[in-house]
Write a protein that holds these residues in place. Structure first.
Motif, PDB file in Angstrom:
ATOM      1  N   ARG A  89     134.372 120.723  21.281  1.00 37.83           N
ATOM      2  CA  ARG A  89     133.420 120.604  20.172  1.00 37.83           C
ATOM      3  C   ARG A  89     132.005 120.983  20.586  1.00 37.83           C
ATOM      4  O   ARG A  89     131.152 121.242  19.723  1.00 37.83           O
ATOM      5  CB  ARG A  89     133.420 119.168  19.626  1.00 37.83           C
ATOM      6  CG  ARG A  89     134.678 118.781  18.872  1.00 37.83           C
ATOM      7  CD  ARG A  89     134.420 117.557  18.003  1.00 37.83           C
ATOM      8  NE  ARG A  89     133.897 116.435  18.763  1.00 37.83           N
ATOM      9  CZ  ARG A  89     134.643 115.463  19.270  1.00 37.83           C
ATOM     10  NH1 ARG A  89     135.967 115.495  19.117  1.00 37.83           N
ATOM     11  NH2 ARG A  89     134.089 114.471  19.942  1.00 37.83           N
ATOM     12  N   LEU A  90     131.720 120.994  21.874  1.00 38.44           N
ATOM     13  CA  LEU A  90     130.378 121.325  22.355  1.00 38.44           C
ATOM     14  C   LEU A  90     130.116 122.815  22.193  1.00 38.44           C
ATOM     15  O   LEU A  90     131.020 123.635  22.373  1.00 38.44           O
ATOM     16  CB  LEU A  90     130.225 120.912  23.820  1.00 38.44           C
ATOM     17  CG  LEU A  90     130.384 119.408  24.118  1.00 38.44           C
ATOM     18  CD1 LEU A  90     130.439 119.163  25.619  1.00 38.44           C
ATOM     19  CD2 LEU A  90     129.237 118.632  23.486  1.00 38.44           C
ATOM     20  N   PRO A  91     128.877 123.206  21.846  1.00 38.71           N
ATOM     21  CA  PRO A  91     128.576 124.630  21.619  1.00 38.71           C
ATOM     22  C   PRO A  91     128.934 125.524  22.799  1.00 38.71           C
ATOM     23  O   PRO A  91     129.408 126.640  22.616  1.00 38.71           O
ATOM     24  CB  PRO A  91     127.057 124.626  21.371  1.00 38.71           C
ATOM     25  CG  PRO A  91     126.753 123.245  20.899  1.00 38.71           C
ATOM     26  CD  PRO A  91     127.721 122.348  21.597  1.00 38.71           C
ATOM     27  N   GLN A  92     128.714 125.048  24.013  1.00 42.26           N
ATOM     28  CA  GLN A  92     129.014 125.857  25.197  1.00 42.26           C
ATOM     29  C   GLN A  92     130.280 125.421  25.916  1.00 42.26           C
ATOM     30  O   GLN A  92     130.583 125.920  27.003  1.00 42.26           O
ATOM     31  CB  GLN A  92     127.822 125.809  26.171  1.00 42.26           C
ATOM     32  CG  GLN A  92     126.572 126.499  25.613  1.00 42.26           C
ATOM     33  CD  GLN A  92     125.393 126.358  26.556  1.00 42.26           C
ATOM     34  OE1 GLN A  92     124.805 125.285  26.676  1.00 42.26           O
ATOM     35  NE2 GLN A  92     125.061 127.442  27.237  1.00 42.26           N
ATOM     36  N   GLY A  93     131.006 124.497  25.316  1.00 43.77           N
ATOM     37  CA  GLY A  93     132.287 124.095  25.863  1.00 43.77           C
ATOM     38  C   GLY A  93     132.210 123.651  27.311  1.00 43.77           C
ATOM     39  O   GLY A  93     131.383 122.806  27.681  1.00 43.77           O
ATOM     40  N   TYR A  94     133.070 124.231  28.140  1.00 36.55           N
ATOM     41  CA  TYR A  94     133.133 123.850  29.551  1.00 36.55           C
ATOM     42  C   TYR A  94     131.907 124.292  30.352  1.00 36.55           C
ATOM     43  O   TYR A  94     131.727 123.856  31.483  1.00 36.55           O
ATOM     44  CB  TYR A  94     134.396 124.425  30.196  1.00 36.55           C
ATOM     45  CG  TYR A  94     135.658 123.715  29.765  1.00 36.55           C
ATOM     46  CD1 TYR A  94     136.173 122.657  30.497  1.00 36.55           C
ATOM     47  CD2 TYR A  94     136.325 124.093  28.605  1.00 36.55           C
ATOM     48  CE1 TYR A  94     137.326 121.989  30.100  1.00 36.55           C
ATOM     49  CE2 TYR A  94     137.480 123.433  28.190  1.00 36.55           C
ATOM     50  CZ  TYR A  94     137.967 122.375  28.929  1.00 36.55           C
ATOM     51  OH  TYR A  94     139.100 121.721  28.522  1.00 36.55           O
ATOM     52  N   GLU A  95     131.063 125.138  29.764  1.00 38.75           N
ATOM     53  CA  GLU A  95     129.849 125.593  30.445  1.00 38.75           C
ATOM     54  C   GLU A  95     128.635 124.742  30.070  1.00 38.75           C
ATOM     55  O   GLU A  95     127.502 125.093  30.398  1.00 38.75           O
ATOM     56  CB  GLU A  95     129.572 127.064  30.125  1.00 38.75           C
ATOM     57  CG  GLU A  95     130.686 128.002  30.559  1.00 38.75           C
ATOM     58  CD  GLU A  95     131.059 127.847  32.028  1.00 38.75           C
ATOM     59  OE1 GLU A  95     130.135 127.781  32.859  1.00 38.75           O
ATOM     60  OE2 GLU A  95     132.269 127.769  32.337  1.00 38.75           O
ATOM     61  N   THR A  96     128.854 123.633  29.372  1.00 40.43           N
ATOM     62  CA  THR A  96     127.759 122.745  28.968  1.00 40.43           C
ATOM     63  C   THR A  96     127.201 122.014  30.179  1.00 40.43           C
ATOM     64  O   THR A  96     127.954 121.431  30.978  1.00 40.43           O
ATOM     65  CB  THR A  96     128.261 121.715  27.944  1.00 40.43           C
ATOM     66  OG1 THR A  96     128.769 122.409  26.804  1.00 40.43           O
ATOM     67  CG2 THR A  96     127.131 120.780  27.517  1.00 40.43           C
ATOM     68  N   MET A  97     125.884 122.040  30.323  1.00 47.69           N
ATOM     69  CA  MET A  97     125.225 121.249  31.362  1.00 47.69           C
ATOM     70  C   MET A  97     125.169 119.795  30.911  1.00 47.69           C
ATOM     71  O   MET A  97     124.789 119.515  29.770  1.00 47.69           O
ATOM     72  CB  MET A  97     123.817 121.771  31.625  1.00 47.69           C
ATOM     73  CG  MET A  97     123.753 123.210  32.108  1.00 47.69           C
ATOM     74  SD  MET A  97     124.392 123.436  33.779  1.00 47.69           S
ATOM     75  CE  MET A  97     123.061 122.710  34.734  1.00 47.69           C
ATOM     76  N   VAL A  98     125.536 118.866  31.798  1.00 50.86           N
ATOM     77  CA  VAL A  98     125.685 117.469  31.383  1.00 50.86           C
ATOM     78  C   VAL A  98     124.430 116.627  31.584  1.00 50.86           C
ATOM     79  O   VAL A  98     124.400 115.469  31.190  1.00 50.86           O
ATOM     80  CB  VAL A  98     126.871 116.811  32.123  1.00 50.86           C
ATOM     81  CG1 VAL A  98     128.155 117.572  31.877  1.00 50.86           C
ATOM     82  CG2 VAL A  98     126.598 116.708  33.627  1.00 50.86           C
ATOM     83  N   GLY A  99     123.378 117.190  32.201  1.00 47.56           N
ATOM     84  CA  GLY A  99     122.177 116.412  32.459  1.00 47.56           C
ATOM     85  C   GLY A  99     122.289 115.607  33.739  1.00 47.56           C
ATOM     86  O   GLY A  99     123.387 115.441  34.294  1.00 47.56           O
ATOM     87  N   GLU A 100     121.153 115.093  34.215  1.00 48.94           N
ATOM     88  CA  GLU A 100     121.146 114.326  35.460  1.00 48.94           C
ATOM     89  C   GLU A 100     122.031 113.100  35.329  1.00 48.94           C
ATOM     90  O   GLU A 100     121.904 112.313  34.396  1.00 48.94           O
ATOM     91  CB  GLU A 100     119.722 113.910  35.810  1.00 48.94           C
ATOM     92  CG  GLU A 100     119.598 113.259  37.170  1.00 48.94           C
ATOM     93  CD  GLU A 100     118.152 112.962  37.552  1.00 48.94           C
ATOM     94  OE1 GLU A 100     117.923 112.548  38.695  1.00 48.94           O
ATOM     95  OE2 GLU A 100     117.271 113.145  36.691  1.00 48.94           O
ATOM     96  N   ARG A 101     122.982 112.961  36.267  1.00 51.88           N
ATOM     97  CA  ARG A 101     123.936 111.851  36.293  1.00 51.88           C
ATOM     98  C   ARG A 101     124.801 111.806  35.028  1.00 51.88           C
ATOM     99  O   ARG A 101     125.393 110.787  34.698  1.00 51.88           O
ATOM    100  CB  ARG A 101     123.221 110.508  36.494  1.00 51.88           C
ATOM    101  CG  ARG A 101     122.452 110.432  37.795  1.00 51.88           C
ATOM    102  CD  ARG A 101     121.580 109.194  37.862  1.00 51.88           C
ATOM    103  NE  ARG A 101     122.372 107.974  37.960  1.00 51.88           N
ATOM    104  CZ  ARG A 101     122.781 107.426  39.084  1.00 51.88           C
ATOM    105  NH1 ARG A 101     122.475 107.989  40.240  1.00 51.88           N
ATOM    106  NH2 ARG A 101     123.504 106.314  39.085  1.00 51.88           N
TER     107      ARG A 101
END
Length: 601
Positions: free
Chosen positions: A476-488
């Protein structure tokens, strides 16, 4: 406690210089090139004033024809030009060589410090600010750059100038050589004493304050969600303001000591300048020096004066770089508490049996051991729950399996192999962990899932995400598996982070699995999905499940009940529920579990 707290000032300089020399050996060819090239350039600079004096003598001579005087003047000018060319070429060669040498050493030292810090014990990391450690490494790395410039490109040529000039002067005018030598020795000695005894102590304290400021900043920023949750921004502002106030006071003291040191050094330099000019005038009056000689002496001193004036700055920079490198050298000198044995071998898992044999263990300086003669065997492929009150020893149990601490007696074996005789890397690669709080890297979801197997294919990563019930929210995320998750992993919810951690464990496919309170802080829907994924993950593996919610462990093969470092009950859920007054039964009743065969016993 750091090593620098026990080290006196002189020893600090010696320790840092020894550390630097060791690193020079790795760049031996470049180090020799820099030293020889800058020495030749400096020698060329020393001889320029001599020919300047000959030029003045040629112009001022009344015994030569104009053509002869012009010839001598041109020869002197040509010599000066040639020396200038030599100076330019060799100086450039020295500076061009120090660049790759310094960058190579900076990289190697930073990699070494990072590598050692990564391998320090969990206790060390628990007692250290990550922000402060980062500051120690980066500040020490750049201090190396300054130290190289000071030692090779500043103090070395200064020493060549002083020794060479004094020798040349003494050969022609012993008195002039003596005055220049005494002035140089007095100035250098005073500069070193001021730097080491007066400036350095203040500089060391201000560096500690600088490290503390870095730690305060990192601590507040890393826990920003907690700060916002309690509306504590102003409180954190005040905390930083307090740290910055101490830093400002100590840094001002350091800078003012630098200022006073510079003023005293300049005063001595002017006294030396006046003394040398006076001796030169006296030599001329006695007929022992020509106008060209006077020009030679004064020009030479101007060269020496420049080097002497800069020596004060260079010694201060030397001390500054030593202060800033101390903490980095400390990191290199610290011995990791958990180290591989010289003959350590990789773990070979045949089934995954875990055995504790008369294990004795205590934390740090605690006099009373947590475990004293602990004996237990977990069979290969067995799913075992670990329950008990906080501090009872269940978390320590799984840490010892991973060899995050060393035991003081007994043995811990996996398939008969003592964990103390194994390489830590091979041991931990055979253990997959899903912690209570899943910490993710500020990288893509793909990289986080594949962390245990960085060579995994995209298809394997997606399959692991499916098994962990993570694929749906990732898609569902716009960039899928390439989404950056942020610090921690702050961009994800707690349940999403746990599912990513489970996907990581699925992909690692390790024969031993540790689940540490993996569902304790989740909503009911997330808990259901993760519980299903955990059940799939445990199939065919030796599994250790730490739980406070007993619903998590009731379907497991076996449950170990810990109390003050002892296993007081051992068996499946049904058996433990039949024990009247049993610890497990009491815990279950408090959580609303229905005791089986309440009247048994």
């Amino acid at each position: 406690m750091t090593l620098s707290s026990e080290r006196d000032r002189g020893d600090a300089i010696r320790t840092v210089l020894r550390f630097t020399m060791r690193n020079w050996r790795s760049e031996r060819r470049l180090a020799w090139t820099v030293g020889l090239a800058i020495t030749v350039a400096t020698l060329a600079d020393i001889f320029v004033p001599f020919f300047a004096g000959r030029l003045v003598d040629a112009v001022a001579s009344t015994n030569l024809s104009r053509d002869d005087a012009l010839g001598q003047g041109l020869r002197a000018l040509g010599a000066m030009a040639a020396l200038g060319f030599v100076f330019l070429v060799f100086r450039h060669w020295a500076w061009a060589s120090v660049v790759p040498m310094t960058l190579g050493i900076m990289r190697r030292v930073s990699e070494g410090a990072f590598g050692r810090v990564q391998r320090f014990s969990t206790d060390w990391h628990a007692n250290s600010f990550s922000g402060s450690v980062v500051r120690q490494i980066t500040r020490g790395m750049w201090a190396l750059d300054l130290l190289h410039d000071v030692l090779l490109l500043a103090l070395l040529p200064s020493a060549v100038v002083l020794v060479g000039t004094v020798a040349l002067m003494a050969l022609q005018w012993p008195l002039m050589g003596l005055v220049m030598a005494l002035g140089a020795v007095a100035y250098v000695s005073m500069t070193v004493l001021l730097s080491v005894r007066y400036v350095a102590p203040a500089s060391r304290v201000s560096n500690k304050m600088d490290t503390r400021v870095g730690g305060v900043l990192a601590d507040a920023l890393a826990c920003n969600a907690v700060v916002k949750a309690f509306g504590a921004e102003r409180r954190e502002d005040e905390r930083l303001s307090g740290a910055l106030g101490e830093w400002q006071r100590e840094t001002q003291r350091t800078w003012m000591r630098h200022t006073w040191s510079g003023t005293v050094q300049t005063t001595v330099l002017w006294l030396v300048r006046v003394s040398i000019a006076g001796v030169a005038l006296w030599l001329w009056w006695r007929g022992q020096a020509s106008p060209g000689d006077i020009t030679y002496v004064l020009t030479t001193y101007f060269v020496v004066h420049g080097y002497l004036r800069d020596i004060g700055m260079h010694v201060n920079n030397l001390q500054k770089s030593v202060n800033e490198m101390e903490e980095l050298v400390d990191l290199h000198d610290l011995v990791p508490e958990i180290a591989d044995a010289a003959d350590a071998r990789p773990l070979v898992v045949r089934g995954g049996e875990i055995r504790f044999e008369r294990v004795r263990f205590h934390y740090g300086a605690h006099g009373t051991p947590l475990y004293d003669g602990l004996d237990v065997t977990i069979r290969a492929g067995e799913r075992v729950g670990l329950v008990g009150h906080s501090g009872s020893g269940k978390t320590t149990f799984v840490k010892l399996v991973q060899r995050l601490h060393d035991i003081s007696d007994g043995a811990i074996r996996i398939d008969g192999q003592s964990v103390a005789a194994l390489t830590q890397e091979s041991l931990r690669r055979q253990i997959a962990i899903v912690p209570q709080e899943s910490i993710l890297f500020h990288r893509t979801l793909r990289e986080n899932i594949a962390y245990g197997r960085p060579d995994a294919t995209r298809k394997e990563i997606e399959a692991a995400a499916e098994l962990a019930h993570a694929a749906e929210f990732i898609q569902r995320l716009p960039q899928g598996y390439e989404t950056m998750v942020g610090e921690r992993g702050v961009k994800l919810s707690g349940g999403e982070r746990q599912r990513v951690a489970l996907a990581r464990a699925f992909l690692a496919d390790a024969p031993i699995l540790i689940l540490d309170e993996a569902t304790s802080a989740l909503d009911s829907e997330s808990e259901r999905l993760i519980q299903e994924a955990m059940e799939r993950l445990m199939v065919g593996r030796t599994a250790l499940v730490i739980a406070h919610r007993l619903s998590t462990v009731r379907a497991l093969d076996r449950i170990l009940v810990f109390e003050r470092g002892r296993i007081v009950e051992d068996g499946p859920h049904e058996k433990l529920m039949r024990l009247p007054g049993g610890t497990y039964r009491r815990l279950a009743e408090r959580q609303g579990e229905t005791p089986m065969l309440r009247d048994a016993g």
